[in-house]
Write a protein that holds these residues in place. Sequence first.
Motif, PDB file in Angstrom:
ATOM      1  N   PRO A   1      19.880 -10.457  -1.359  1.00 51.26           N
ATOM      2  CA  PRO A   1      18.797  -9.559  -1.006  1.00 51.26           C
ATOM      3  C   PRO A   1      18.660  -9.209  -2.484  1.00 51.26           C
ATOM      4  O   PRO A   1      19.356  -8.587  -3.381  1.00 51.26           O
ATOM      5  CB  PRO A   1      19.567  -8.609  -0.032  1.00 51.26           C
ATOM      6  N   MET A   2      17.409  -8.743  -2.622  1.00 46.81           N
ATOM      7  CA  MET A   2      16.925  -8.228  -3.769  1.00 46.81           C
ATOM      8  C   MET A   2      16.149  -7.107  -3.760  1.00 46.81           C
ATOM      9  O   MET A   2      15.528  -6.933  -2.843  1.00 46.81           O
ATOM     10  CB  MET A   2      16.116  -9.219  -4.790  1.00 46.81           C
ATOM     11  N   PRO A   3      16.290  -5.978  -4.717  1.00 49.34           N
ATOM     12  CA  PRO A   3      15.471  -4.712  -4.703  1.00 49.34           C
ATOM     13  C   PRO A   3      14.012  -5.240  -4.544  1.00 49.34           C
ATOM     14  O   PRO A   3      13.518  -6.007  -5.308  1.00 49.34           O
ATOM     15  CB  PRO A   3      15.649  -3.964  -5.835  1.00 49.34           C
ATOM     16  N   ALA A   4      13.325  -4.160  -3.737  1.00 46.62           N
ATOM     17  CA  ALA A   4      11.833  -4.497  -3.523  1.00 46.62           C
ATOM     18  C   ALA A   4      11.010  -3.774  -4.781  1.00 46.62           C
ATOM     19  O   ALA A   4      11.552  -2.576  -5.166  1.00 46.62           O
ATOM     20  CB  ALA A   4      11.462  -3.891  -2.093  1.00 46.62           C
TER      21      ALA A   4
ATOM     22  N   ASP B   1       5.164  -5.122  -6.832  1.00 45.23           N
ATOM     23  CA  ASP B   1       4.396  -6.380  -6.754  1.00 45.23           C
ATOM     24  C   ASP B   1       5.024  -7.225  -5.863  1.00 45.23           C
ATOM     25  O   ASP B   1       4.543  -8.220  -5.464  1.00 45.23           O
ATOM     26  CB  ASP B   1       4.316  -6.756  -8.073  1.00 45.23           C
ATOM     27  N   THR B   2       5.859  -6.653  -4.821  1.00 45.16           N
ATOM     28  CA  THR B   2       6.531  -7.661  -3.825  1.00 45.16           C
ATOM     29  C   THR B   2       5.554  -7.742  -2.710  1.00 45.16           C
ATOM     30  O   THR B   2       4.906  -7.070  -2.273  1.00 45.16           O
ATOM     31  CB  THR B   2       7.785  -6.865  -2.830  1.00 45.16           C
ATOM     32  N   VAL B   3       5.274  -9.090  -2.278  1.00 45.40           N
ATOM     33  CA  VAL B   3       4.358  -9.545  -1.273  1.00 45.40           C
ATOM     34  C   VAL B   3       5.205  -9.880   0.052  1.00 45.40           C
ATOM     35  O   VAL B   3       5.982 -10.993  -0.378  1.00 45.40           O
ATOM     36  CB  VAL B   3       3.344 -10.564  -1.928  1.00 45.40           C
ATOM     37  N   PHE B   4       4.958  -9.690   0.938  1.00 44.96           N
ATOM     38  CA  PHE B   4       5.895 -10.064   2.256  1.00 44.96           C
ATOM     39  C   PHE B   4       5.229 -11.485   2.490  1.00 44.96           C
ATOM     40  O   PHE B   4       4.322 -11.966   2.414  1.00 44.96           O
ATOM     41  CB  PHE B   4       5.323  -9.275   3.363  1.00 44.96           C
ATOM     42  N   GLU B   5       6.473 -12.175   2.901  1.00 43.91           N
ATOM     43  CA  GLU B   5       6.145 -13.558   3.420  1.00 43.91           C
ATOM     44  C   GLU B   5       6.786 -13.705   4.719  1.00 43.91           C
ATOM     45  O   GLU B   5       7.936 -13.098   5.014  1.00 43.91           O
ATOM     46  CB  GLU B   5       6.824 -14.438   2.432  1.00 43.91           C
ATOM     47  N   VAL B   6       6.274 -14.720   5.562  1.00 43.82           N
ATOM     48  CA  VAL B   6       6.950 -15.172   6.731  1.00 43.82           C
ATOM     49  C   VAL B   6       8.333 -15.662   6.380  1.00 43.82           C
ATOM     50  O   VAL B   6       8.732 -16.453   5.657  1.00 43.82           O
ATOM     51  CB  VAL B   6       6.247 -16.159   7.479  1.00 43.82           C
ATOM     52  N   GLY B   7       9.477 -15.060   7.270  1.00 44.29           N
ATOM     53  CA  GLY B   7      10.908 -15.215   7.126  1.00 44.29           C
ATOM     54  C   GLY B   7      11.597 -14.213   6.393  1.00 44.29           C
ATOM     55  O   GLY B   7      12.846 -14.491   6.192  1.00 44.29           O
TER      56      GLY B   7
ATOM     57  N   LEU C   1      15.229  -3.586   0.365  1.00 41.98           N
ATOM     58  CA  LEU C   1      15.675  -4.803  -0.194  1.00 41.98           C
ATOM     59  C   LEU C   1      15.089  -5.905   0.457  1.00 41.98           C
ATOM     60  O   LEU C   1      14.625  -5.696   1.676  1.00 41.98           O
ATOM     61  CB  LEU C   1      17.289  -5.150   0.221  1.00 41.98           C
ATOM     62  N   VAL C   2      14.661  -7.097  -0.119  1.00 39.14           N
ATOM     63  CA  VAL C   2      14.034  -8.127   0.645  1.00 39.14           C
ATOM     64  C   VAL C   2      15.148  -9.470   0.221  1.00 39.14           C
ATOM     65  O   VAL C   2      15.363  -9.858  -0.715  1.00 39.14           O
ATOM     66  CB  VAL C   2      12.630  -8.449  -0.105  1.00 39.14           C
ATOM     67  N   GLU C   3      15.436 -10.188   1.300  1.00 31.39           N
ATOM     68  CA  GLU C   3      16.176 -11.453   1.420  1.00 31.39           C
ATOM     69  C   GLU C   3      15.116 -12.516   1.834  1.00 31.39           C
ATOM     70  O   GLU C   3      14.465 -12.502   2.872  1.00 31.39           O
ATOM     71  CB  GLU C   3      17.340 -11.402   2.499  1.00 31.39           C
ATOM     72  N   ARG C   4      15.159 -13.555   0.918  1.00 33.72           N
ATOM     73  CA  ARG C   4      14.045 -14.558   1.042  1.00 33.72           C
ATOM     74  C   ARG C   4      14.797 -15.929   1.062  1.00 33.72           C
ATOM     75  O   ARG C   4      15.464 -16.256  -0.157  1.00 33.72           O
ATOM     76  CB  ARG C   4      13.051 -14.412   0.256  1.00 33.72           C
ATOM     77  N   ASN C   5      14.445 -16.951   1.924  1.00 31.64           N
ATOM     78  CA  ASN C   5      15.047 -18.091   1.876  1.00 31.64           C
ATOM     79  C   ASN C   5      16.420 -18.307   1.756  1.00 31.64           C
ATOM     80  O   ASN C   5      16.959 -19.074   1.258  1.00 31.64           O
ATOM     81  CB  ASN C   5      14.192 -19.145   0.832  1.00 31.64           C
TER      82      ASN C   5
END
Length: 238
Positions: free
Chosen positions: A201-204, A207-213, A193-197
């Motif tokens: 949380p959404m499944p990775a 094409d997911t690109v990591f971002e700071v935070g 999972l990726v939680e952003r801003n």
Amino acid sequence: MNVYAALLLFSFIILIYWVITELFTFFFRFTGLPVEKARFQVISLLTGTGFTTRESEIILASRRRRRLARVTMLFGYAFNVTIVSAFINVIISMSDSQAEHRIVGLLIPLGTVALIFACMRVPAIHAWGENMLRRLADRAFDRKETFNAVLLVDYIGSESIVQVTLRHIPEEYKEKALAETNLRADTGILVMLVERNGSKPMPAHADTVFEVGDKLTVFGNYKTICKTFHAREHFADD
């Protein structure tokens, strides 16, 4: 010792016991445990009951937590003996006192407990105490922001479910889609999972690109995860 002095002493010991519980809960949170798991394990260690649960593996898997657990147990043994002694002293003092003194005396510990729980419910008091402890812990552990943060969520067999907060992106993963990193093939780490801003949380995806935070929920070997993402255990709620 008269009944009032005995009850005041007993109430004071209960207050100190609560303070120690919160203090050790904070220290375990600083090693990366969620607050619910940290508080349960601290109460288990201090009282000597319940530590044989599956969650104890989270404590035993970390040298840092094992050392802290030993100190917690030693405090627990000492204070358990003190509380039992104080309680016996209260019983003896009350048996020698008059009925009206017993009723009034019982209000002292009950009032103390009620006051403690009332203070726990005041956000300003809770925040003040936690911020003070956090500053002390920052100095004691010399915490640096150059490392990403790790929050251990759970164990499944020999593998771990971990949340990694990216304060910086490792060079090998910068501006690369997840499929291009070969992360799972090279390290066995699965990004789930990726939680952003602050969003849900959404499944990775490939094409997911990591971002700071970003907060990544990953599955794999705990030490490998820490090494791969240049991460260390930090305060759980950061």
